[in-house]
Design a protein around this motif. Structure first.
Motif, PDB file in Angstrom:
ATOM      1  N   GLN A   3       0.849  -1.185   0.000  1.00 38.71           N
ATOM      2  CA  GLN A   3       0.000   0.000   0.000  1.00 38.71           C
ATOM      3  C   GLN A   3       0.885   1.235   0.000  1.00 38.71           C
ATOM      4  O   GLN A   3       1.872   1.287   0.733  1.00 38.71           O
ATOM      5  N   LEU A   4       0.500   2.187  -0.855  1.00 41.65           N
ATOM      6  CA  LEU A   4       1.295   3.395  -1.031  1.00 41.65           C
ATOM      7  C   LEU A   4       0.476   4.610  -0.627  1.00 41.65           C
ATOM      8  O   LEU A   4      -0.670   4.751  -1.073  1.00 41.65           O
ATOM      9  N   ALA A   5       1.060   5.468   0.163  1.00 41.15           N
ATOM     10  CA  ALA A   5       0.387   6.697   0.603  1.00 41.15           C
ATOM     11  C   ALA A   5       1.264   7.871   0.212  1.00 41.15           C
ATOM     12  O   ALA A   5       2.307   8.112   0.835  1.00 41.15           O
ATOM     13  N   ASP A   6       0.837   8.589  -0.830  1.00 39.45           N
ATOM     14  CA  ASP A   6       1.642   9.729  -1.270  1.00 39.45           C
ATOM     15  C   ASP A   6       1.051  11.038  -0.752  1.00 39.45           C
ATOM     16  O   ASP A   6      -0.141  11.151  -0.505  1.00 39.45           O
ATOM     17  N   ALA A   7       1.951  11.998  -0.588  1.00 37.20           N
ATOM     18  CA  ALA A   7       1.585  13.295  -0.010  1.00 37.20           C
ATOM     19  C   ALA A   7       2.633  14.326  -0.411  1.00 37.20           C
ATOM     20  O   ALA A   7       3.654  14.001  -1.009  1.00 37.20           O
ATOM     21  N   GLY A   8       2.332  15.588  -0.056  1.00 33.31           N
ATOM     22  CA  GLY A   8       3.317  16.640  -0.262  1.00 33.31           C
ATOM     23  C   GLY A   8       2.973  17.629  -1.352  1.00 33.31           C
ATOM     24  O   GLY A   8       3.700  18.599  -1.566  1.00 33.31           O
ATOM     25  N   GLY A   9       1.872  17.405  -2.047  1.00 32.95           N
ATOM     26  CA  GLY A   9       1.491  18.344  -3.088  1.00 32.95           C
ATOM     27  C   GLY A   9       0.984  19.647  -2.511  1.00 32.95           C
ATOM     28  O   GLY A   9       0.840  19.796  -1.298  1.00 32.95           O
ATOM     29  N   GLY A  10       0.714  20.584  -3.389  1.00 34.48           N
ATOM     30  CA  GLY A  10       0.203  21.873  -2.961  1.00 34.48           C
ATOM     31  C   GLY A  10       0.302  22.897  -4.057  1.00 34.48           C
ATOM     32  O   GLY A  10       0.579  22.564  -5.208  1.00 34.48           O
ATOM     33  N   LEU A  18       8.884  21.821  -4.342  1.00 32.52           N
ATOM     34  CA  LEU A  18       8.052  20.952  -3.512  1.00 32.52           C
ATOM     35  C   LEU A  18       8.759  19.617  -3.383  1.00 32.52           C
ATOM     36  O   LEU A  18       9.523  19.214  -4.274  1.00 32.52           O
ATOM     37  N   ARG A  19       8.486  18.918  -2.305  1.00 33.91           N
ATOM     38  CA  ARG A  19       8.989  17.567  -2.152  1.00 33.91           C
ATOM     39  C   ARG A  19       7.815  16.630  -1.895  1.00 33.91           C
ATOM     40  O   ARG A  19       7.102  16.795  -0.900  1.00 33.91           O
ATOM     41  N   LEU A  20       7.618  15.687  -2.785  1.00 35.25           N
ATOM     42  CA  LEU A  20       6.583  14.682  -2.616  1.00 35.25           C
ATOM     43  C   LEU A  20       7.153  13.475  -1.882  1.00 35.25           C
ATOM     44  O   LEU A  20       8.324  13.123  -2.055  1.00 35.25           O
ATOM     45  N   SER A  21       6.310  12.850  -1.079  1.00 35.33           N
ATOM     46  CA  SER A  21       6.732  11.647  -0.377  1.00 35.33           C
ATOM     47  C   SER A  21       5.698  10.547  -0.584  1.00 35.33           C
ATOM     48  O   SER A  21       4.526  10.814  -0.822  1.00 35.33           O
ATOM     49  N   LEU A  80      10.287  12.583  -4.140  1.00 33.90           N
ATOM     50  CA  LEU A  80      10.500  13.281  -5.399  1.00 33.90           C
ATOM     51  C   LEU A  80      10.721  14.755  -5.069  1.00 33.90           C
ATOM     52  O   LEU A  80       9.780  15.439  -4.672  1.00 33.90           O
ATOM     53  N   GLN A  81      11.950  15.189  -5.182  1.00 33.49           N
ATOM     54  CA  GLN A  81      12.281  16.591  -4.983  1.00 33.49           C
ATOM     55  C   GLN A  81      12.093  17.324  -6.296  1.00 33.49           C
ATOM     56  O   GLN A  81      12.702  16.955  -7.297  1.00 33.49           O
ATOM     57  N   MET A  82      11.243  18.335  -6.288  1.00 34.60           N
ATOM     58  CA  MET A  82      10.917  19.072  -7.511  1.00 34.60           C
ATOM     59  C   MET A  82      11.346  20.523  -7.334  1.00 34.60           C
ATOM     60  O   MET A  82      10.833  21.222  -6.454  1.00 34.60           O
ATOM     61  N   ASN A  83      12.294  20.954  -8.136  1.00 33.09           N
ATOM     62  CA  ASN A  83      12.801  22.324  -8.086  1.00 33.09           C
ATOM     63  C   ASN A  83      12.473  23.064  -9.375  1.00 33.09           C
ATOM     64  O   ASN A  83      12.160  22.436 -10.403  1.00 33.09           O
ATOM     65  N   THR A  84      12.589  24.370  -9.313  1.00 29.84           N
ATOM     66  CA  THR A  84      12.340  25.227 -10.480  1.00 29.84           C
ATOM     67  C   THR A  84      11.051  24.821 -11.187  1.00 29.84           C
ATOM     68  O   THR A  84      11.000  24.575 -12.395  1.00 29.84           O
ATOM     69  N   LEU A  85       9.988  24.735 -10.421  1.00 35.70           N
ATOM     70  CA  LEU A  85       8.720  24.273 -10.962  1.00 35.70           C
ATOM     71  C   LEU A  85       8.153  25.253 -11.979  1.00 35.70           C
ATOM     72  O   LEU A  85       8.326  26.477 -11.860  1.00 35.70           O
ATOM     73  N   LYS A  86       7.474  24.669 -12.967  1.00 39.61           N
ATOM     74  CA  LYS A  86       6.869  25.439 -14.051  1.00 39.61           C
ATOM     75  C   LYS A  86       5.367  25.184 -14.076  1.00 39.61           C
ATOM     76  O   LYS A  86       4.919  24.126 -13.602  1.00 39.61           O
ATOM     77  N   PRO A  87       4.592  26.108 -14.644  1.00 42.89           N
ATOM     78  CA  PRO A  87       3.139  25.870 -14.733  1.00 42.89           C
ATOM     79  C   PRO A  87       2.799  24.545 -15.423  1.00 42.89           C
ATOM     80  O   PRO A  87       1.817  23.897 -15.041  1.00 42.89           O
ATOM     81  N   GLU A  88       3.607  24.133 -16.375  1.00 43.35           N
ATOM     82  CA  GLU A  88       3.333  22.875 -17.081  1.00 43.35           C
ATOM     83  C   GLU A  88       3.600  21.633 -16.229  1.00 43.35           C
ATOM     84  O   GLU A  88       3.308  20.518 -16.649  1.00 43.35           O
ATOM     85  N   GLY A 114      -2.555   9.542  -5.205  1.00 41.43           N
ATOM     86  CA  GLY A 114      -2.329  10.782  -5.942  1.00 41.43           C
ATOM     87  C   GLY A 114      -2.319  12.002  -5.046  1.00 41.43           C
ATOM     88  O   GLY A 114      -3.001  12.062  -4.025  1.00 41.43           O
ATOM     89  N   THR A 115      -1.514  12.974  -5.443  1.00 42.69           N
ATOM     90  CA  THR A 115      -1.445  14.241  -4.733  1.00 42.69           C
ATOM     91  C   THR A 115      -1.348  15.361  -5.772  1.00 42.69           C
ATOM     92  O   THR A 115      -0.592  15.258  -6.735  1.00 42.69           O
ATOM     93  N   GLN A 116      -2.138  16.418  -5.563  1.00 37.74           N
ATOM     94  CA  GLN A 116      -2.236  17.495  -6.549  1.00 37.74           C
ATOM     95  C   GLN A 116      -1.077  18.476  -6.397  1.00 37.74           C
ATOM     96  O   GLN A 116      -0.799  18.957  -5.301  1.00 37.74           O
TER      97      GLN A 116
END
Length: 121
Positions: A3-10, A18-21, A80-88, A114-116
């Motif tokens: 079972q997977l529980a993802d979080a960290g969106g926003g 942002l960093r997703l976990s 998942l470390q996400m840097n320099t985020l873009k609208p796309e 899923g996390t938005q």
């Protein structure tokens, strides 16, 4: 069974981070290849990043140099470390697990809920 529980969106501004976990249940976390998919409105779900059991990584071209996938074995957590985020980059992001050493672009064996992630000013 995993079972997977993802979080960290926003909501984040362009250029932000942002960093997703994704916390995985079970004691066999290290035997699964892992990945992150995303699905934007009106688009197909795509594999964004993959991580083999041996540590090999994959990134879709659009995120290379900006996103980093990693796992914390002690905490059974995929990151998942996400840097320099873009609208796309706006999409619902899903954690995924594969029974075996490598990811694929096809359906994994297990999905997170899923996390938005919304990138907007």
């Amino acid at each position: 069974q995993v079972q997977l529980a993802d979080a960290g969106g926003g909501l984040v501004q362009p250029g932000g981070s942002l960093r997703l976990s994704c916390v995985a249940s079970g004691r066999t976390f290290g035997t699964y290849a892992m990945g992150w998919f995303r699905q934007a409105p009106g688009k197909e779900r795509e594999l964004v990043a993959g991580l083999s059991t041996g540590g090999n990584t994959y990134y879709v071209d659009s995120v290379k140099g900006r996103f980093t996938i990693s796992r914390d074995y002690a905490k059974n957590t995929l990151l998942l470390q996400m840097n320099t985020l873009k609208p796309e980059d706006t999409a619902v992001y899903y954690c995924a697990a594969y029974k075996g050493p490598y990811w694929s672009r096809g359906n994994p064996d297990y999905w997170g809920q899923g996390t938005q992630v919304t990138v907007s000013s």
